[in-house]
Design a protein around this motif. Structure first.
Motif, mmCIF file in Angstrom:
data_model
loop_
_atom_site.group_PDB
_atom_site.id
_atom_site.type_symbol
_atom_site.label_atom_id
_atom_site.label_comp_id
_atom_site.label_asym_id
_atom_site.label_seq_id
_atom_site.Cartn_x
_atom_site.Cartn_y
_atom_site.Cartn_z
ATOM 1 N N GLU A 49 44.721 12.683 4.738
ATOM 2 C CA GLU A 49 45.047 13.933 4.038
ATOM 3 C C GLU A 49 44.103 15.060 4.465
ATOM 4 O O GLU A 49 44.535 16.201 4.674
ATOM 5 C CB GLU A 49 44.957 13.721 2.527
ATOM 6 N N ALA A 52 45.029 16.345 7.914
ATOM 7 C CA ALA A 52 46.252 17.138 7.864
ATOM 8 C C ALA A 52 45.960 18.540 7.323
ATOM 9 O O ALA A 52 46.423 19.543 7.876
ATOM 10 C CB ALA A 52 47.288 16.435 6.993
ATOM 11 N N LYS A 53 45.173 18.624 6.264
ATOM 12 C CA LYS A 53 44.865 19.919 5.665
ATOM 13 C C LYS A 53 43.993 20.785 6.569
ATOM 14 O O LYS A 53 44.015 22.016 6.487
ATOM 15 C CB LYS A 53 44.166 19.704 4.323
ATOM 16 N N GLY A 55 44.458 21.187 9.628
ATOM 17 C CA GLY A 55 45.305 21.791 10.645
ATOM 18 C C GLY A 55 45.367 21.023 11.950
ATOM 19 O O GLY A 55 46.078 21.416 12.871
ATOM 20 N N PRO A 57 46.526 18.139 14.486
ATOM 21 C CA PRO A 57 47.772 17.365 14.585
ATOM 22 C C PRO A 57 47.533 15.885 14.289
ATOM 23 O O PRO A 57 46.462 15.347 14.564
ATOM 24 C CB PRO A 57 48.206 17.580 16.042
ATOM 25 N N LEU A 58 48.564 15.241 13.728
ATOM 26 C CA LEU A 58 48.502 13.823 13.414
ATOM 27 C C LEU A 58 49.358 13.010 14.376
ATOM 28 O O LEU A 58 49.625 11.832 14.135
ATOM 29 C CB LEU A 58 48.993 13.586 11.979
ATOM 30 N N LEU A 73 51.254 14.288 1.935
ATOM 31 C CA LEU A 73 51.334 14.979 3.224
ATOM 32 C C LEU A 73 52.472 15.997 3.195
ATOM 33 O O LEU A 73 53.354 15.997 4.043
ATOM 34 C CB LEU A 73 51.546 13.964 4.352
ATOM 35 N N ASN A 75 53.242 19.837 3.544
ATOM 36 C CA ASN A 75 52.651 21.064 4.078
ATOM 37 C C ASN A 75 53.187 22.267 3.301
ATOM 38 O O ASN A 75 54.103 22.971 3.735
ATOM 39 C CB ASN A 75 52.981 21.193 5.560
ATOM 40 N N CYS A 78 54.475 26.239 4.252
ATOM 41 C CA CYS A 78 54.808 26.281 5.687
ATOM 42 C C CYS A 78 56.202 25.699 5.888
ATOM 43 O O CYS A 78 56.569 24.699 5.262
ATOM 44 C CB CYS A 78 53.785 25.491 6.489
ATOM 45 N N TYR A 82 54.114 18.390 8.189
ATOM 46 C CA TYR A 82 53.073 17.797 9.023
ATOM 47 C C TYR A 82 53.711 16.950 10.122
ATOM 48 O O TYR A 82 54.732 16.310 9.923
ATOM 49 C CB TYR A 82 52.119 16.952 8.178
ATOM 50 N N ASP A 83 53.057 16.941 11.280
ATOM 51 C CA ASP A 83 53.628 16.307 12.465
ATOM 52 C C ASP A 83 52.989 14.949 12.714
ATOM 53 O O ASP A 83 51.832 14.849 13.097
ATOM 54 C CB ASP A 83 53.412 17.223 13.683
ATOM 55 N N ILE A 102 58.364 15.829 6.379
ATOM 56 C CA ILE A 102 57.456 15.255 7.363
ATOM 57 C C ILE A 102 58.179 15.033 8.688
ATOM 58 O O ILE A 102 59.374 14.735 8.724
ATOM 59 C CB ILE A 102 56.873 13.912 6.849
#
Length: 331
Positions: A49, A52-53, A55, A57-58, A73, A75, A78, A82-83, A102
C-alpha cells in the motif's frame, strides 16, 4: 548501472520503465521482483500500500502466496487505477481486498482467494484466472478480455509439432474451467449478459477438445453458428431470412406453378416483370418455410425437393428460435 554503490534492479516493465530499487539477489532483482523472496510476512500488505501511494509502479511484482487480505489499492482521485500488470499473485490471499479499477493485465491470479473482494471495473485482460475464487466478490464492469489466456496459449501451441495435441487439449480444458467458474459467478451476481458470453466460450473450448473431424464437433460447431449455443437469437432470425431469400431465388430460376401458369424469371422479360415474379417466389418461400401451405402456389420439378427441405428445416428453425428466445428472456 550503479547508484550509491548498489546495483539497480534489472526488471524492466512493459512500458520500458526500469525498477528503481537495488538488486538483492544474484539475478539482479530487487525484493519485489524476486520470485524466490518470501512475501508471506504480515507487513507485506502495508508495504505494498505504501509503495502504491508513493506513486511507484507495481508492475511485475512477485507476490506469490502473499497475505494481502484487506489490502487497499484504490487510486482515489485518479481515473486510472493502480498498475499491477504482469504481477504474480499465485495463491495470494486477497479476501476483502479493495481493488476497484485495478489494472491486472497479464497478471497470474492462479488459485487466488478473492472472496468478498471489490474487483469492480478491474482490468483482467490476459490474466491467468485458473482456480480463482470469486465467491461474494464484486465483479461488475470487469474487463475480462476477448480471449482467455489458456485459449491464446492453445492457439500458439497448435503451430508446434511436438506433443501438440495433448497440450492443446489440456489448455482448452483449463480455458473451459475458467469460463465455467466465471459464468457461475456472473449468474449468482445477476450479470446475465456476461454469463451468456462465458457460456458460449465454455462450450467452444469444450468443442476444441473433441477430435477435429468427429461428428460431435461438427454438431457443436453448427449449433454455435446457428444460435451461439442458445445465446444469440438474432442469428436464428438471420439464418431464417437468408434461407428464405436463397430458396426464393431458386424457385424463381426453376419456376413455380400458380393456377396453371408457371412463374419464372427470364432474361427476355423486363426488370419490373422479373421483380414481380421474384416477389411471388419470395412469398411462396415464406409460406413454405413457415409451413402455412395456402396452396395457391405449388412447386414443380426439382422445386418440390427444395420446398420439402425448406419446410422441414423451417419447422426445426422456428422451434429453435422459440427455445432460444424464451431462454434469453427468462433470464
Amino acid at each position: 548501472m550503479e547508484a550509491q554503490g548498489c546495483v539497480q534492479c534489472a526488471y524492466v516493465d512493459y512500458k520500458g520503465r526500469r525498477c528503481e530499487d537495488s538488486a538483492e539477489n544474484e539475478g539482479g532483482l530487487c525484493f519485489w521482483h524476486d520470485p524466490e523472496a518470501d512475501k508471506q510476512g504480515d507487513d507485506i500488505c502495508e508495504r505494498v500500500e505504501a509503495i502504491a501511494k508513493s506513486g511507484r509502479p507495481l508492475t511485475g511484482f512477485q507476490l506469490k502466496n502473499a497475505n494481502l487480505r484487506n489490502v487497499h489499492l484504490v487510486n482515489r482521485g485518479c481515473q486510472d487505477g493502480y498498475d499491477l500488470t504482469d504481477a504474480d499473485l499465485n495463491h495470494a490471499d486477497l479476501r476483502d481486498a479493495h481493488l476497484y479499477n485495478i489494472n491486472l493485465q497479464g497478471a497470474c491470479l492462479l488459485k487466488v482467494d478473492a472472496r468478498y473482494a471489490n474487483l469492480n471495473s478491474a482490468n483482467l485482460t490476459r490474466a491467468n484466472l485458473l482456480g480463482i475464487r470469486l465467491d461474494d466478490a464484486k465483479i461488475e464492469h470487469i474487463r475480462w478480455g476477448s480471449i482467455i489466456l489458456q485459449a491464446a496459449e492453445s492457439k500458439k501451441l497448435r503451430k508446434r509439432e511436438s506433443n501438440r495435441k495433448e497440450g492443446v487439449r489440456r489448455l482448452n480444458e483449463e480455458a473451459e474451467e475458467v469460463c465455467r467458474n466465471i459464468r457461475r459467478q456472473c449468474e449468482l451476481h445477476g450479470l446475465q449478459e456476461e454469463a451468456g458470453e462465458f457460456f458460449q466460450k465454455e462450450m467452444r473450448y469444450r468443442r476444441y477438445q473433441l477430435p477435429t473431424y468427429s461428428w460431435q464437433r461438427l454438431v457443436s460447431k453448427t449449433v454455435d453458428l446457428l444460435c451461439g449455443y442458445g445465446e444469440r437469437p438474432m442469428r436464428v432470425i438471420a439464418f431464417s431470412a437468408a434461407m428464405v431469400v436463397v430458396c426464393a431465388f431458386l424457385y424463381a430460376m426453376i419456376g413455380v406453378s400458380a393456377g396453371g401458369e408457371i412463374i419464372q424469371v427470364h432474361p427476355e422479360l423486363g426488370w419490373q416483370a422479373n421483380w414481380a415474379k421474384l416477389m411471388e417466389c419470395l412469398y411462396f418461400s415464406v409460406v413454405t418455410f413457415t409451413t402455412l401451405g395456402y396452396g395457391d402456389i405449388a412447386p414443380v420439378g426439382i422445386g418440390r425437393t427444395i420446398a420439402a427441405f425448406e419446410a422441414f428445416l423451417g419447422t426445426f428453425i422456428l422451434a429453435l428460435y422459440v427455445v432460444v428466445f424464451v431462454k434469453k428472456m427468462t433470464r
